[in-house]
Design an enzyme around this catalytic site. Structure first.
Site, PDB file in Angstrom:
ATOM      1  N   SER A  32       1.019  -1.123   0.011  1.00 27.34           N
ATOM      2  CA  SER A  32      -0.143  -0.044   0.116  1.00 27.34           C
ATOM      3  C   SER A  32       0.938   1.052  -0.013  1.00 27.34           C
ATOM      4  CB  SER A  32      -0.724  -0.215   1.210  1.00 27.34           C
ATOM      5  OG  SER A  32      -1.647  -1.078   1.425  1.00 27.34           O
ATOM      6  N   HIS A  63      -5.225  -1.303  -5.678  1.00 26.30           N
ATOM      7  CA  HIS A  63      -4.132  -2.063  -6.063  1.00 26.30           C
ATOM      8  C   HIS A  63      -4.677  -2.353  -7.576  1.00 26.30           C
ATOM      9  CE1 HIS A  63      -2.637  -3.708  -2.298  1.00 26.30           C
ATOM     10  NE2 HIS A  63      -3.742  -3.133  -1.855  1.00 26.30           N
ATOM     11  N   HIS A  85      -4.514 -10.945  -1.632  1.00 32.37           N
ATOM     12  CA  HIS A  85      -4.668 -11.171  -0.204  1.00 32.37           C
ATOM     13  C   HIS A  85      -5.439 -12.492   0.297  1.00 32.37           C
ATOM     14  CE1 HIS A  85      -3.465  -7.004  -0.462  1.00 32.37           C
ATOM     15  NE2 HIS A  85      -2.730  -7.329   0.601  1.00 32.37           N
ATOM     16  N   TYR A  87      -7.205 -12.680   2.399  1.00 33.32           N
ATOM     17  CA  TYR A  87      -8.667 -12.284   3.010  1.00 33.32           C
ATOM     18  C   TYR A  87      -9.754 -12.014   1.876  1.00 33.32           C
ATOM     19  CZ  TYR A  87      -7.051  -7.622   2.104  1.00 33.32           C
ATOM     20  OH  TYR A  87      -6.173  -6.446   1.575  1.00 33.32           O
ATOM     21  N   GLU A  88      -9.197 -12.015   0.870  1.00 27.65           N
ATOM     22  CA  GLU A  88     -10.164 -11.897  -0.508  1.00 27.65           C
ATOM     23  C   GLU A  88     -10.743 -13.246  -0.671  1.00 27.65           C
ATOM     24  OE1 GLU A  88      -8.225  -9.400  -3.835  1.00 27.65           O
ATOM     25  OE2 GLU A  88      -6.507  -9.815  -2.456  1.00 27.65           O
ATOM     26  N   ALA A 115       2.135  -2.388   4.256  1.00 31.64           N
ATOM     27  CA  ALA A 115       1.841  -1.480   5.262  1.00 31.64           C
ATOM     28  C   ALA A 115       1.586  -2.504   6.368  1.00 31.64           C
ATOM     29  CB  ALA A 115       0.497  -0.819   4.787  1.00 31.64           C
ATOM     30  N   MET A 213      -1.199  -8.297   6.929  1.00 32.01           N
ATOM     31  CA  MET A 213      -2.264  -9.108   6.202  1.00 32.01           C
ATOM     32  C   MET A 213      -1.574  -9.917   5.079  1.00 32.01           C
ATOM     33  SD  MET A 213      -5.757  -7.089   6.787  1.00 32.01           S
ATOM     34  CE  MET A 213      -6.048  -6.245   8.288  1.00 32.01           C
ATOM     35  N   SER A 214      -0.355  -9.631   4.774  1.00 33.46           N
ATOM     36  CA  SER A 214       0.261 -10.256   3.659  1.00 33.46           C
ATOM     37  C   SER A 214       1.616 -10.847   4.207  1.00 33.46           C
ATOM     38  CB  SER A 214       0.559  -9.306   2.583  1.00 33.46           C
ATOM     39  OG  SER A 214       1.308  -8.234   2.997  1.00 33.46           O
ATOM     40  N   ASN A 237       0.112   2.865  11.083  1.00 31.16           N
ATOM     41  CA  ASN A 237      -0.834   3.072  12.173  1.00 31.16           C
ATOM     42  C   ASN A 237      -0.292   2.317  13.485  1.00 31.16           C
ATOM     43  OD1 ASN A 237      -2.060   0.770  10.547  1.00 31.16           O
ATOM     44  ND2 ASN A 237      -2.711   0.508  12.508  1.00 31.16           N
ATOM     45  N   HIS A 249      -8.944   2.100   6.996  1.00 25.43           N
ATOM     46  CA  HIS A 249      -8.174   1.640   5.562  1.00 25.43           C
ATOM     47  C   HIS A 249      -7.447   3.149   5.059  1.00 25.43           C
ATOM     48  CE1 HIS A 249      -6.337  -0.428   2.354  1.00 25.43           C
ATOM     49  NE2 HIS A 249      -7.257   0.331   1.420  1.00 25.43           N
TER      50      HIS A 249
HETATM   51  N1  HPA Z   1      -3.210  -4.483  11.315  1.00 26.01           N
HETATM   52  C1  HPA Z   1      -3.314  -5.540  10.575  1.00 26.01           C
HETATM   53  N2  HPA Z   1      -2.746  -5.319   9.055  1.00 26.01           N
HETATM   54  C2  HPA Z   1      -2.595  -3.805   9.050  1.00 26.01           C
HETATM   55  C3  HPA Z   1      -2.636  -2.908   9.855  1.00 26.01           C
HETATM   56  C4  HPA Z   1      -2.895  -3.329  11.289  1.00 26.01           C
HETATM   57  O1  HPA Z   1      -3.059  -2.602  12.034  1.00 26.01           O
HETATM   58  N3  HPA Z   1      -2.142  -1.654   9.335  1.00 26.01           N
HETATM   59  C5  HPA Z   1      -1.968  -1.929   8.095  1.00 26.01           C
HETATM   60  N4  HPA Z   1      -2.206  -3.334   7.841  1.00 26.01           N
END
Ligand code: HPA
Length: 277
Positions: A32, A63, A85, A87-88, A115, A213-214, A237, A249
């Site tokens: 990202s 993306h 990903h 989660y998709e 990210a 998540m990757s 974050n 997001h």
């Molecule tokens: N958690 C999981 N995946 C993420 C986060 C998070 O806080 N920030 C960016 N990708």
């Protein structure tokens, strides 16, 4: 005996190979915020994921989903602009198909970027973190199922997934560019929901510094193929519970965009000084 996973990978690889003249040595997965990194490259060929029969096509906003082939800092490079990903809803073998395809095309080194949320309380938004190791929880191994012997061994060692020599290159590159770089352990969670504060507290005690998540699944697949791996996270974050604001997001995207210039400079320096293998 070949496996269905390998046959599908080969089918996708053959289509891409027939369209490119570049012989990529380095693969880069753009996380990202790094979508614009492609503009740094002297692009020779573009292959959209959607044009490859059998390819898992990404659905995430922001993306665009394509391979860029060309030259960067004097090196032959392939970039993934957009990843797939878990989660998709794809099988884990489909999630890692795009990185494996780059391995099939002959890359010897892969730079994985992402990210991530900061779990280490000293890693605020905007921190760049070199991945020293990873933890994978609640997501299956991409190697589950019959082993594709063409790719690697059944029980691969995972003692040094993130190549120590490449870690040195990343550290030195950051120093030379005057970019602050932290180091830590990345934990891959399934998503798409962010974590609860209690989950994040638990992962901290497990030794994780950043949550995403990757990446860990991609690193596992690349390690299986014997490809040298480097990883860098952009902390976008604080993970849940480390501050009071709800996670969005948009926040992830905004921070990633803010750090993109430094991240770009760092990646270019790494590509420039990464020794050939
Ligand atoms: N958690 C999981 N995946 C993420 C986060 C998070 O806080 N920030 C960016 N990708």
């Amino acid at each position: 005996m070949s496996t269905p996973v390998y046959e599908k990978l080969k089918h996708c690889t053959d289509q891409v190979a027939s369209r490119i003249r570049t012989r990529p040595e380095i693969g880069i997965v753009l996380g990202s915020g790094l979508g614009a990194f492609g503009s740094q490259m002297n692009v020779r060929e573009i292959v959209n994921y959607g044009e490859i029969d059998g390819f898992p096509t990404s659905t995430v906003k922001g993306h665009s989903g394509r391979y860029l082939f060309g030259e960067l800092e004097g090196r032959q490079v392939v970039m993934m602009q957009g990843r797939v990903h878990y989660y998709e809803g794809y099988d884990m073998t489909d999630v890692v198909l795009p990185v494996r395809l780059m391995g099939m095309l002959g890359i010897r080194t892969i730079l994985l970027t992402n990210a991530a949320g900061g779990i280490n309380p000293t890693f605020g938004p905007g921190t760049l973190m070199m991945i020293r190791d990873h933890i994978s929880v609640y997501v299956p191994s991409p190697l589950r199922g019959p082993n594709a012997e063409e790719l690697g061994t059944r029980f691969p060692d995972m003692s040094h997934v993130y190549d120590p020599g490449l870690q040195d290159v990343i550290r030195t590159s950051a120093q030379e560019e005057g970019i602050a770089l932290r180091e830590g352990v990345y934990i891959q969670l399934p998503g798409p929901n962010f974590e609860t504060p209690s989950e994040i507290a638990a992962y901290r005690t497990l030794g994780a510094d950043a949550a995403g998540m990757s990446t860990a699944c991609e690193a596992t697949a690349m390690n299986h193929m014997g490809i040298r791996i480097g990883g860098i996270s952009c902390i976008t974050n604080m993970a849940a519970g480390l501050n009071s604001a709800p996670l969005t997001h948009e926040e992830v995207q905004e921070t990633a965009d803010r750090v993109a210039a430094d991240f770009t400079r760092l990646l270019k320096a790494v590509v420039r000084s990464c020794p050939a293998v």
